[in-house]
Design a protein around this motif. Structure first.
Motif, PDB file in Angstrom:
ATOM      1  N   LEU A 110    -140.237  -4.614  33.457  1.00  0.00           N
ATOM      2  CA  LEU A 110    -139.953  -3.663  32.382  1.00  0.00           C
ATOM      3  C   LEU A 110    -138.464  -3.667  32.039  1.00  0.00           C
ATOM      4  O   LEU A 110    -138.081  -3.652  30.866  1.00  0.00           O
ATOM      5  CB  LEU A 110    -140.403  -2.261  32.777  1.00  0.00           C
ATOM      6  N   GLY A 111    -137.624  -3.721  33.051  1.00  0.00           N
ATOM      7  CA  GLY A 111    -136.182  -3.798  32.814  1.00  0.00           C
ATOM      8  C   GLY A 111    -135.803  -5.048  32.042  1.00  0.00           C
ATOM      9  O   GLY A 111    -134.972  -5.002  31.119  1.00  0.00           O
ATOM     10  N   ILE A 112    -136.408  -6.164  32.394  1.00  0.00           N
ATOM     11  CA  ILE A 112    -136.139  -7.420  31.680  1.00  0.00           C
ATOM     12  C   ILE A 112    -136.577  -7.296  30.220  1.00  0.00           C
ATOM     13  O   ILE A 112    -135.841  -7.683  29.307  1.00  0.00           O
ATOM     14  CB  ILE A 112    -136.848  -8.606  32.369  1.00  0.00           C
ATOM     15  N   GLU A 113    -137.772  -6.741  30.007  1.00  0.00           N
ATOM     16  CA  GLU A 113    -138.268  -6.594  28.637  1.00  0.00           C
ATOM     17  C   GLU A 113    -137.358  -5.686  27.818  1.00  0.00           C
ATOM     18  O   GLU A 113    -137.100  -5.951  26.648  1.00  0.00           O
ATOM     19  CB  GLU A 113    -139.705  -6.051  28.631  1.00  0.00           C
ATOM     20  N   MET A 114    -136.853  -4.629  28.422  1.00  0.00           N
ATOM     21  CA  MET A 114    -135.957  -3.726  27.688  1.00  0.00           C
ATOM     22  C   MET A 114    -134.611  -4.398  27.388  1.00  0.00           C
ATOM     23  O   MET A 114    -134.050  -4.215  26.316  1.00  0.00           O
ATOM     24  CB  MET A 114    -135.721  -2.440  28.481  1.00  0.00           C
ATOM     25  N   LEU A 115    -134.100  -5.178  28.331  1.00  0.00           N
ATOM     26  CA  LEU A 115    -132.840  -5.883  28.096  1.00  0.00           C
ATOM     27  C   LEU A 115    -132.993  -6.966  27.036  1.00  0.00           C
ATOM     28  O   LEU A 115    -132.038  -7.298  26.331  1.00  0.00           O
ATOM     29  CB  LEU A 115    -132.316  -6.489  29.397  1.00  0.00           C
ATOM     30  N   GLN A 116    -134.196  -7.528  26.904  1.00  0.00           N
ATOM     31  CA  GLN A 116    -134.416  -8.575  25.910  1.00  0.00           C
ATOM     32  C   GLN A 116    -134.298  -8.058  24.478  1.00  0.00           C
ATOM     33  O   GLN A 116    -134.121  -8.845  23.557  1.00  0.00           O
ATOM     34  CB  GLN A 116    -135.787  -9.231  26.104  1.00  0.00           C
ATOM     35  N   THR A 117    -134.369  -6.751  24.297  1.00  0.00           N
ATOM     36  CA  THR A 117    -134.225  -6.219  22.934  1.00  0.00           C
ATOM     37  C   THR A 117    -132.841  -6.476  22.368  1.00  0.00           C
ATOM     38  O   THR A 117    -132.661  -6.490  21.156  1.00  0.00           O
ATOM     39  CB  THR A 117    -134.512  -4.698  22.899  1.00  0.00           C
ATOM     40  N   ALA A 118    -131.854  -6.689  23.245  1.00  0.00           N
ATOM     41  CA  ALA A 118    -130.482  -6.927  22.786  1.00  0.00           C
ATOM     42  C   ALA A 118    -130.112  -8.407  22.769  1.00  0.00           C
ATOM     43  O   ALA A 118    -128.983  -8.747  22.438  1.00  0.00           O
ATOM     44  CB  ALA A 118    -129.510  -6.172  23.686  1.00  0.00           C
ATOM     45  N   VAL A 119    -131.032  -9.284  23.129  1.00  0.00           N
ATOM     46  CA  VAL A 119    -130.734 -10.717  23.224  1.00  0.00           C
ATOM     47  C   VAL A 119    -131.315 -11.430  22.007  1.00  0.00           C
ATOM     48  O   VAL A 119    -132.511 -11.313  21.723  1.00  0.00           O
ATOM     49  CB  VAL A 119    -131.322 -11.313  24.530  1.00  0.00           C
ATOM     50  N   PRO A 120    -130.494 -12.187  21.281  1.00  0.00           N
ATOM     51  CA  PRO A 120    -131.004 -12.929  20.116  1.00  0.00           C
ATOM     52  C   PRO A 120    -132.072 -13.947  20.511  1.00  0.00           C
ATOM     53  O   PRO A 120    -131.903 -14.698  21.468  1.00  0.00           O
ATOM     54  CB  PRO A 120    -129.766 -13.635  19.568  1.00  0.00           C
ATOM     55  N   GLY A 121    -133.159 -13.931  19.774  1.00  0.00           N
ATOM     56  CA  GLY A 121    -134.227 -14.897  20.005  1.00  0.00           C
ATOM     57  C   GLY A 121    -135.258 -14.452  21.036  1.00  0.00           C
ATOM     58  O   GLY A 121    -136.277 -15.098  21.195  1.00  0.00           O
ATOM     59  N   GLN A 122    -135.020 -13.366  21.743  1.00  0.00           N
ATOM     60  CA  GLN A 122    -135.966 -12.856  22.741  1.00  0.00           C
ATOM     61  C   GLN A 122    -136.647 -11.612  22.172  1.00  0.00           C
ATOM     62  O   GLN A 122    -136.018 -10.809  21.488  1.00  0.00           O
ATOM     63  CB  GLN A 122    -135.244 -12.487  24.046  1.00  0.00           C
TER      64      GLN A 122
END
Length: 192
Positions: A110-122
């Motif tokens: 869940l933490g990874i998925e939430m951090l991916q919101t700020a990563v381009p292309g993820q």
């Protein structure tokens, strides 16, 4: 003081240290792999409905769907073994260990998925969370109980020397209680 249910001696330390080092290394790899920016011409929208992404992948073809499931199961599967290894406990409930491992994996995913919101292309995908947790649970069920059983048998077969006994020294001496002296005895004599 040793925790209840933990492996004793240097074997416990080696297992915990090895598990901790492997866990830290693997988490660094997962962070790099999942949180690096991707250069893609377009991005799929976030999938917040469970199993919708998997249905779409299987509708596109069984090969694509099977690849997606395999990737999702494999990404965090090593945590199913590394988390209990870093804990180093043998005498724990198998169900409790499984639940703790699944909860930790789900929170990490869940933490990874939430951090991916700020990563381009993820993009966020709830199916990844479900598959990652299921993969760690599957790895835990397949490896950890057998590994703990093997370690318990190995520890039980070792010749354990008898505990050192001190020679008997007789009764422990006791000291009678001493009362408090009256104030008149404690004060210096008064001069007239």
């Amino acid at each position: 003081m040793q925790r209840q249910g933990s492996i004793g001696g240097t074997a416990a330390i080696r297992i915990r240290v090895t598990g901790g080092i492997l866990l830290a290394t693997y988490l660094a790899f997962v962070a790099w792999y999942t949180l690096r920016p991707l250069d893609v011409p377009w991005v799929m929208p976030a999938n917040l409905h469970p199993l919708d992404g998997l249905r779409a992948d299987f509708a596109a073809g069984w090969t694509e769907g099977a690849r997606r499931v395999a990737e999702g199961l494999a990404l965090l599967a090593p945590l199913g073994v590394l988390l209990p290894m870093a804990g180093g406990r043998l005498g724990v409930s198998p169900l409790g260990s499984l639940v703790r491992t699944m909860a930790a994996t789900a929170l990490l995913s869940l933490g990874i998925e939430m951090l991916q919101t700020a990563v381009p292309g993820q993009v966020v995908d709830v199916d990844s969370l479900l598959l990652n947790t299921a993969g760690a649970a599957l790895a835990h069920v397949l490896v950890v109980p057998a590994g703990r059983s093997w370690l318990r048998r190995r520890a039980g077969n070792r010749a354990v020397p008898p505990p050192l006994q001190e020679p008997a020294q007789g009764r422990t001496p006791t000291i009678p209680r001493v009362g408090i002296a009256p104030w008149s005895d404690a004060l210096p004599p008064s001069s007239p």
